[in-house]
Design a protein around this motif. Structure first.
Motif, PDB file in Angstrom:
ATOM      1  N   GLN A   1      -2.352   3.701   6.513  1.00  0.00           N
ATOM      2  CA  GLN A   1      -2.092   2.305   6.154  1.00  0.00           C
ATOM      3  C   GLN A   1      -1.327   1.585   7.266  1.00  0.00           C
ATOM      4  OE1 GLN A   1      -3.489   0.944   3.510  1.00  0.00           O
ATOM      5  NE2 GLN A   1      -4.363   2.960   3.052  1.00  0.00           N
TER       6      GLN A   1
ATOM      7  N   ASN B   1       2.297   6.663  -6.938  1.00  0.00           N
ATOM      8  CA  ASN B   1       1.285   7.620  -7.385  1.00  0.00           C
ATOM      9  C   ASN B   1       1.725   9.054  -7.122  1.00  0.00           C
ATOM     10  OD1 ASN B   1      -1.493   8.470  -8.215  1.00  0.00           O
ATOM     11  ND2 ASN B   1      -1.609   9.104  -6.069  1.00  0.00           N
ATOM     12  N   TYR B   2       2.325   9.311  -5.976  1.00  0.00           N
ATOM     13  CA  TYR B   2       2.758  10.672  -5.637  1.00  0.00           C
ATOM     14  C   TYR B   2       3.828  11.159  -6.610  1.00  0.00           C
ATOM     15  CZ  TYR B   2       4.800  14.574  -3.062  1.00  0.00           C
ATOM     16  OH  TYR B   2       5.287  15.811  -2.722  1.00  0.00           O
TER      17      TYR B   2
ATOM     18  N   GLU C   1      -1.889   9.413   4.350  1.00  0.00           N
ATOM     19  CA  GLU C   1      -2.225   8.120   3.749  1.00  0.00           C
ATOM     20  C   GLU C   1      -1.272   7.019   4.225  1.00  0.00           C
ATOM     21  OE1 GLU C   1      -2.475   8.307  -0.440  1.00  0.00           O
ATOM     22  OE2 GLU C   1      -4.259   9.590  -0.467  1.00  0.00           O
TER      23      GLU C   1
ATOM     24  N   LEU D   1       0.045  12.837   1.627  1.00  0.00           N
ATOM     25  CA  LEU D   1       0.826  11.604   1.468  1.00  0.00           C
ATOM     26  C   LEU D   1       1.175  11.009   2.831  1.00  0.00           C
ATOM     27  CD1 LEU D   1       2.455   9.617  -0.318  1.00  0.00           C
ATOM     28  CD2 LEU D   1       4.381  11.193  -0.101  1.00  0.00           C
TER      29      LEU D   1
ATOM     30  N   ARG E   1       1.237   4.159  -3.067  1.00  0.00           N
ATOM     31  CA  ARG E   1       0.982   5.576  -2.821  1.00  0.00           C
ATOM     32  C   ARG E   1       2.204   6.434  -3.160  1.00  0.00           C
ATOM     33  NH1 ARG E   1      -2.751   2.891  -0.900  1.00  0.00           N
ATOM     34  NH2 ARG E   1      -4.747   3.732  -0.161  1.00  0.00           N
TER      35      ARG E   1
ATOM     36  N   GLN F   1       0.828  -1.207   0.000  1.00  0.00           N
ATOM     37  CA  GLN F   1       0.000   0.000   0.000  1.00  0.00           C
ATOM     38  C   GLN F   1       0.868   1.265   0.000  1.00  0.00           C
ATOM     39  OE1 GLN F   1      -3.288   0.505  -0.221  1.00  0.00           O
ATOM     40  NE2 GLN F   1      -3.716  -1.669  -0.454  1.00  0.00           N
TER      41      GLN F   1
END
Length: 505
Positions: A448, A86-87, A444, A441, A83, A79
């Motif tokens: 997680q 994606n960032y 998130e 970020l 992320r 996870q």
């Protein structure tokens, strides 16, 4: 050099010796102490599930909890990785907001006559059409027919008049603005005149901008929608003309609406109003905000020398002007700068090849952040809706004919009425925004960790402390204790040594 290297080696050895000396003073914990440390960590850590592995006596439960903990760790790693990926793709979102205000800044409007030159001047000097056409084609990278009769006439003319300046000729003999060409001007109920317009030089020759730059009207903000600037032009086709063989076959006014801080750009965005027409233009203000790299493509550090506000068109002009001046030692009159104006011979011999070189080598590019001219970080545009009606009406035609002391036919063939106003007192902001900020970020990642492992920043510090302590003990064991044990072991005796000792006895 050798002495320097030797001194560095000695310094490194000295540092290692100090580290070894420091570590040698620390006692190595016993195996029981290390087991107790591991067990205390498992029971006290805030990393959920670890104490269940150690505490349970049933092997089945230990295996189950081990699988659960390892699965949770793998899931949280996956996870967090997704992320982070994606960032670092730098995603963005676009937000559109309509802001209603009490007052709004009125734009600048630049007007040009489609018939660019005075009839009397070009009657004696018709070669100006060819000169202008050649220069325009070079600037727009179009092919020139060198063997045409008109081109040869232009070359012969310039050979006889080396000091001829197209710029000075057009300024003196192009379209002008005074009481005979600007019949009426009204800005929100207040009269205006030619003194409120600033002269600018464009591909249409002499043009005139209302509400531009440091003009006092540019500082004013309008507070009424449905009213704005109203102008009545007399294009005077008897006094101003152009060459239809070059494509100039219309009569009227071409104009462009732009920010007061920007220079006018007619390429593809000019609006036309023919003679005998009333053009009603309603506008809206649209602001666009771009993010800087890596989220967007703008570069806020770029500044222009000849323009107060950055724009892509202004940047491209400056870029071309810089390369041409460097290669040719002169500047085309349609490009910005204070250099010497290029004559026609230099247009053939230097400017045209230089522009082709710029295009082939992509020296002046636009769009992306690492191009010569990236998109501006903020720009203001004025999308317009234009409608037309016949001007003037039959009754108004008679009135204007008497007022101007001109025939009705003259009024129909020369007058242009243009009205520009805001449709509403609002503006639209289109803003490019970061889809994921640093704080989002971190939130998130923390979410997680908490969801799958019940972990937090304190947990990470605990784990790092545990890893560092074990690493410290390993360093003491392998760097100091094992070499000491090796050095204390007596060397094995060989058969040859035994034999020699017997002989000695």
């Amino acid at each position: 050099m050798e002495q320097t290297e030797k001194s560095k080696v000695h310094a490194e050895k000295g540092l290692l010796e100090k580290i070894k000396l420091c570590l040698s003073k620390k006692p190595l914990p016993s195996p029981n102490d290390r087991k107790k440390f591991d067990r205390d960590f498992a029971f006290s850590t805030s990393f959920h599930g670890v104490h269940n592995i150690v505490r349970n006596r049933s092997k089945i439960r230990k295996v189950i909890w081990l699988v659960v903990v390892l699965g949770s760790v793998l899931l949280v790693i996956w996870q967090i990785y997704s992320r982070l990926v994606n960032y670092f793709t730098w995603p963005t979102t676009m937000s559109v907001k309509v802001q209603y205000v009490e007052k709004i800044e009125f734009p600048a409007v630049t007007f040009c006559n489609l018939n660019r030159f005075q009839t009397d001047a070009v009657a004696k000097f018709g070669v100006i059409f060819v000169l202008w056409n050649i220069v325009s084609k070079v600037i727009h990278l179009q092919e020139i027919n060198v063997n045409s009769t008109s081109t040869k006439e232009a070359i012969d003319f310039l050979e006889s008049q080396q000091n001829f300046s197209i710029t000075e000729f057009v300024k003196k003999n192009g379209f002008y603005l005074n009481n005979s060409t600007l019949l009426e001007c009204d800005f929100f109920g207040k009269p205006c005149g030619s003194q409120d317009f600033a002269h600018v030089f464009t591909e249409y020759g002499n043009c005139f901008t209302f509400n531009h730059g440091k003009n006092i009207e540019a500082m004013k903000k309008v507070s009424v929608s449905g009213r704005g600037l109203s102008v009545l032009f007399n294009v005077n086709q008897d006094k101003f003309t152009d060459d239809p063989t070059l494509g100039f076959v219309d009569a009227g006014i071409v104009f462009v609406i732009h920010s007061p801080k920007k220079v006018p750009q007619f390429d593809g965005i000019g609006l036309l109003s023919p003679v005998g027409m009333h053009a009603r233009v309603t506008i809206r203000q649209v602001k666009t905000v771009h993010q800087e790299y890596p989220w967007g493509e703008c570069n806020p550090s770029i500044k222009l020398q000849n323009f107060s506000t950055y724009s892509t068109s202004g940047c491209l002009k400056e870029c071309k002007a810089k390369h041409i001046e460097k290669q040719c030692g002169c500047l085309p009159f349609l490009l910005p700068g204070n250099g010497i104006e290029c004559d026609l011979q230099k247009f053939y011999n230097c400017v045209s090849p230089a522009l082709e070189h710029i295009q082939v080598k992509e020296l002046c590019t636009m769009g992306i952040h690492n191009s010569s001219c990236p998109v501006p970080c903020e720009e203001t545009e004025y999308p317009a809706t234009i409608s037309y009606s016949t001007f003037p009406s039959l009754r108004a035609l008679k009135h204007l004919s008497k007022k101007l002391n001109q025939s009705q036919k003259y009024i129909r063939e020369n007058l242009v009425n243009i009205e520009i106003n805001y449709s509403d007192l609002n503006y639209k902001i289109t803003q490019q925004q970061k889809a994921v900020s640093v704080s989002e970020l971190l939130a998130e990642v923390g979410g997680q960790l908490g969801l799958f492992c019940g972990a937090s920043m304190i947990t990470i510090i605990e784990i790092l402390e545990y890893i560092f302590t074990n690493f410290y003990w390993i360093c003491i064991l392998f760097l100091l204790k094992i070499p000491e044990m090796t050095s204390r072991t007596p060397p094995p005796q060989t058969h040859l040594g035994n034999k020699n000792s017997i002989e000695e006895c």
